[in-house]
Motif scaffolding. Sequence first.
Motif, PDB file in Angstrom:
ATOM      1  N   TYR A 144      -6.724  -7.848   3.132  1.00 47.02           N
ATOM      2  CA  TYR A 144      -5.385  -7.497   2.648  1.00 47.02           C
ATOM      3  C   TYR A 144      -4.832  -8.616   1.763  1.00 47.02           C
ATOM      4  CZ  TYR A 144      -0.612  -5.599   3.222  1.00 47.02           C
ATOM      5  OH  TYR A 144       0.640  -5.080   3.046  1.00 47.02           O
ATOM      6  N   GLU A 145      -5.056  -9.857   2.201  1.00 46.85           N
ATOM      7  CA  GLU A 145      -4.609 -11.003   1.407  1.00 46.85           C
ATOM      8  C   GLU A 145      -5.213 -10.968   0.014  1.00 46.85           C
ATOM      9  OE1 GLU A 145      -3.865 -14.553   4.686  1.00 46.85           O
ATOM     10  OE2 GLU A 145      -5.867 -14.212   3.969  1.00 46.85           O
ATOM     11  N   PHE A 193       0.834  -1.198   0.000  1.00 43.07           N
ATOM     12  CA  PHE A 193       0.000   0.000   0.000  1.00 43.07           C
ATOM     13  C   PHE A 193       0.868   1.247   0.000  1.00 43.07           C
ATOM     14  CE2 PHE A 193      -3.551  -2.463   2.023  1.00 43.07           C
ATOM     15  CZ  PHE A 193      -4.444  -2.231   0.997  1.00 43.07           C
ATOM     16  N   MET A 207      -9.587  -0.088   1.663  1.00 45.74           N
ATOM     17  CA  MET A 207      -9.633  -1.508   1.972  1.00 45.74           C
ATOM     18  C   MET A 207     -10.272  -1.748   3.339  1.00 45.74           C
ATOM     19  SD  MET A 207      -6.821  -4.115   2.995  1.00 45.74           S
ATOM     20  CE  MET A 207      -7.542  -3.924   4.591  1.00 45.74           C
ATOM     21  N   ARG A 208      -9.972  -0.863   4.298  1.00 44.41           N
ATOM     22  CA  ARG A 208     -10.538  -1.044   5.634  1.00 44.41           C
ATOM     23  C   ARG A 208     -12.045  -0.823   5.635  1.00 44.41           C
ATOM     24  NH1 ARG A 208      -8.588   2.722   9.302  1.00 44.41           N
ATOM     25  NH2 ARG A 208      -6.964   3.594   7.977  1.00 44.41           N
ATOM     26  N   PRO A 216     -11.715  -9.605   9.165  1.00 43.80           N
ATOM     27  CA  PRO A 216     -10.449  -9.085   9.686  1.00 43.80           C
ATOM     28  C   PRO A 216      -9.673  -8.417   8.552  1.00 43.80           C
ATOM     29  CG  PRO A 216     -10.761 -11.385  10.295  1.00 43.80           C
ATOM     30  CD  PRO A 216     -11.823 -11.055   9.305  1.00 43.80           C
ATOM     31  N   TYR A 217      -8.978  -7.332   8.877  1.00 43.56           N
ATOM     32  CA  TYR A 217      -8.258  -6.592   7.835  1.00 43.56           C
ATOM     33  C   TYR A 217      -7.298  -7.485   7.072  1.00 43.56           C
ATOM     34  CZ  TYR A 217     -10.060  -2.436  10.163  1.00 43.56           C
ATOM     35  OH  TYR A 217     -10.874  -1.490  10.708  1.00 43.56           O
ATOM     36  N   ILE A 218      -6.651  -8.393   7.817  1.00 46.32           N
ATOM     37  CA  ILE A 218      -5.615  -9.190   7.149  1.00 46.32           C
ATOM     38  C   ILE A 218      -6.221 -10.063   6.042  1.00 46.32           C
ATOM     39  CG2 ILE A 218      -5.750 -11.023   8.894  1.00 46.32           C
ATOM     40  CD1 ILE A 218      -2.518 -10.003   7.203  1.00 46.32           C
ATOM     41  N   ARG A 219      -7.458 -10.528   6.247  1.00 46.17           N
ATOM     42  CA  ARG A 219      -8.088 -11.378   5.228  1.00 46.17           C
ATOM     43  C   ARG A 219      -8.355 -10.590   3.951  1.00 46.17           C
ATOM     44  NH1 ARG A 219      -7.454 -15.340   8.629  1.00 46.17           N
ATOM     45  NH2 ARG A 219      -5.437 -15.062   7.640  1.00 46.17           N
ATOM     46  N   GLU A 235      -5.339   2.154   1.459  1.00 45.64           N
ATOM     47  CA  GLU A 235      -5.491   1.362   2.692  1.00 45.64           C
ATOM     48  C   GLU A 235      -6.786   1.698   3.419  1.00 45.64           C
ATOM     49  OE1 GLU A 235      -4.821   0.282   6.910  1.00 45.64           O
ATOM     50  OE2 GLU A 235      -4.763   2.322   6.154  1.00 45.64           O
ATOM     51  N   THR A 285      -3.860  -8.015  -2.147  1.00 43.24           N
ATOM     52  CA  THR A 285      -2.498  -8.159  -2.652  1.00 43.24           C
ATOM     53  C   THR A 285      -2.384  -9.332  -3.612  1.00 43.24           C
ATOM     54  OG1 THR A 285      -1.960  -9.437  -0.683  1.00 43.24           O
ATOM     55  CG2 THR A 285      -1.344  -7.121  -0.682  1.00 43.24           C
TER      56      THR A 285
END
Lengths: 250, 696
Positions: free
Chosen positions: A76-77, A6, A61-62, A71-74, A58, A80
């Motif tokens: 984010y995956e 990001f 995305m949030r 969850p943000y990480i999911r 970013e 990306t």
Amino acid sequence: MALRRFDIEAGGHSFAFKPETEEKIAFWRGKYPADKQRSAVIPLLWLAQKDNGGWLSEPAMRVVADMLEMPYIRVYEVATFYTMFRLQPVGKFHIQLCGTTPCQLRGAESLKEVCTREIGKAMYVTDDQRLSWEEVECLGACTNAPMAQINDDYFEDLTAESLGQIISRLRNGADVTPGPQVDRVNSAPEGGTSVLSDPKLFDGSRNSLSALPNLPKPPGPATPEATGQPAADAPTNTKREEPSSKDIKS
Amino acid sequence: MTDKFKVNIDGQELEVPKAYTLMQACEEAGAEIPRFCYHERLSVAGNCRMCLVEWEGAPKPIASCAQIVGDLRPNRDGSPPVIRTKGAYVEKARNGVMEFLLINHPLDCPICDQGGECDLQDQAVAYGRATSRYDENKRAVEDKYMGPLVKTIMTRCIQCTRCVRFVAEVAGVEEIGMISRGETAEITTYLEKSLTSELSGNVIDLCPVGALTSKPYAFNARPWELRETSSVDVMDAMGAAIRLDAKGDAVMRILPETNEEINEEWLSDKSRFVWDGLARQRLDRPYVRKDGKLLPVTWPEALEATKEALSAGPDQIGVVAGDLIEVEQAKAALDFFRGLGVKNTDCRPAGAQYGADGVRERYILNPTLMGVEETGALLLVGTNPRVEAAVWNARIRKAWLWGDLKVAVIGEAVDLTYPYEHFGTSPDALNSEAAAAFLKGARKPMIVVGEAAACRPDGAAILAAAQKLAQYSGAIAEGWAGFGMLHTAAGRVGALDAGFVPADGGKATGDILGGSLKTVVLLGADEVDLSALGAAKVVYVGSHGDAGASRADIVLPSAAYSEMSATYVNTEGRVQMSTRAVQPKGEAREGWAIFRALSALFGTPLPYDTADELRGVLRGRAGENTVFSGRGYAPGAKGVSALMSGPAAPAGGPGREPFKRAVSDFYLTNPIARASRTMAECSALATSLDTAVAAE
């Protein structure tokens, strides 16, 4: 493929969908049951990217993650994983230049040179915020190679000259015409069609009775095949050549 | 339809359940299957491809971890499918996989902390090629920040995703993920934020390579230099099985051991990283306060001073045992002080309303930690297992995630990593219809009361109401005792079992520390409020210099839990023995020995000269059955009859005052943790995170 991260600075602190996008969001979310709302993550990210000027920041995305309670990480995956989500700012007109083999064979390398000369390095945004470009993998228009996608439209059968013209028109705010840039309709042959041109094909003069090759045969005497007896052993995949030990270690 | 299936593995025909994976079947046949991504306690990913086996007739090798046996087909002639786990074909397949894994793995084993206990290293020797054929540049990956506990060297990562699955499934905080794809795939937390799980250290054990290693342990020791000692954890009341790895006279690291009934194979971050606290802030010699200053003295001088302090007369002496006390010390101290005629002895926090009636079933966790997997409905009263028993919380989450457990909470509404019904924050919700309806009719209902709930003014009423609710809802029946108490201190149940409560007419903790006594003896008691002691003379017996030691007039140094073989009883009432890993620091002595020495000074020596003799007394004479007779098991439902009839409910019933949190800082609950730098760092980070959330 370079590392994808990001651009935190350019993303600012907040993002909000445009009011007119709400309808589209509801459409996509409506496709999935209440407990499977996560499935809408890709369409929603795509809408967020459109509302954010062609790239996914970013905060954007949030917003999507919060909307789908993920969850943000999911998220984010996902963001990306797919290169269609751009994590860095792009120009008002973003050129996605196909560099895969068919286009490359038809001169995509020279188009890259044009982009580099006219715009700058890949993913560089011109000072007037109007132009940027990147090389992408096959966009599925190989018949019209070499080609590029500019925002939502395909520009096909490019040459260094025609791409250079398109870029300068975009820079100056003039209209450009998507589609093939040579004398050609879609993927039809250049300079008009060269087959099925005989007028006799169309005036009915060739019409006559003919037997179609794959009509069912009239019933006749039973053949061995028709009685259900296999002519030979059924094919099998259980007999397989074993690798020999000499293949393995030197 | 039978649920068994016949397979032929390496020429051996055997029948296994259809639900088995091929890997389980192969292991049952005695074959060894290498693996990286597969882990028994995590979901199957099937992405490392190391577990390839041959299925005769299949076009390709099969990843045995992801192949369900029931999905195999018999051969055309009806004979069981033929699986081979050895032979040239399998060897070549694994060889190829290993070569691909090593293409981008750095050759830095000599400087890697995983060296010597690395799955990749071991399996490369067993299944890999001797040399590399790869001439290109290796991939390099940026290291990621994951907090003060987990060090990352991401170039070593082989993308098995064990850590991703662990934090998502077991720890219940989805914070690690795999971003990008293909050659650029990376494991990271979201924007490199610190992990917030209290189980994050387990990813270090799970990582099959050296990508995630222990930050505090970095470059400290090599596995083959360490002395391994199996022991028992005392950071919470679960009594997890741990392994203390020591070099010389220092504990270098703490790892979990497998104990299916307690911690499975996980360990909380506090238990795992507290070891640097064992070497810091230690009381390594006796001290006596002279002219307002604590001065080092010899043991005889200190004991003589103690004798003088204890001459105040039995009514003027009070003894408070702390959270980490081992049974031996509690027993010896109790025998000694009872011999002096002291009645004011207590091991419970101030205001405790439980444990004095001598009914063991009323203060242990009868349903057992493992019982949460049998129950269908769990009611947590005034307890937050995520901080009070972090590993047990993971088990509750497991039962919720893979089973049909439903959880309800009376108390503070916190994030427990699983959803729950919330019946209110105050104890009067115990009498609500919602709570009764939640438990009634559920399979083996379970009520767990936090220790802190029983230390409120209405604690006795809460316990009585909870037990009544248990009786009403069928939680207490033949073969199932679904009512219990979750303790937070490792020493509490053991000290209670030893009888460390006020004798008839004796004072409890609150009164002992109330300033009315002349001499107060603290047995590692640092969690109690010492502000009201007044002019009382304080004798502190403990291992770490903390609140108690700084207030003390006489300090008698005792051994920490890593330095003695001692008995601990966990919250389930499970008697366990720890093992000495290193010698006590300096002149410190085991707690029981200090009281044995004191008793000799008073001319009435205690009737045991060694720890083993003391444990013999605890176990009782042959044929006698005491609490300490057996080791390693939880009594569970054996004592259910004691719960059939409840204690008389005090007038008033449970109050309306909301429950307060029992543990305010997960990382700093005892003197050892407060001496640890790592824990201080974790605590500071967690506090700053909390504040940030509150500010939003």
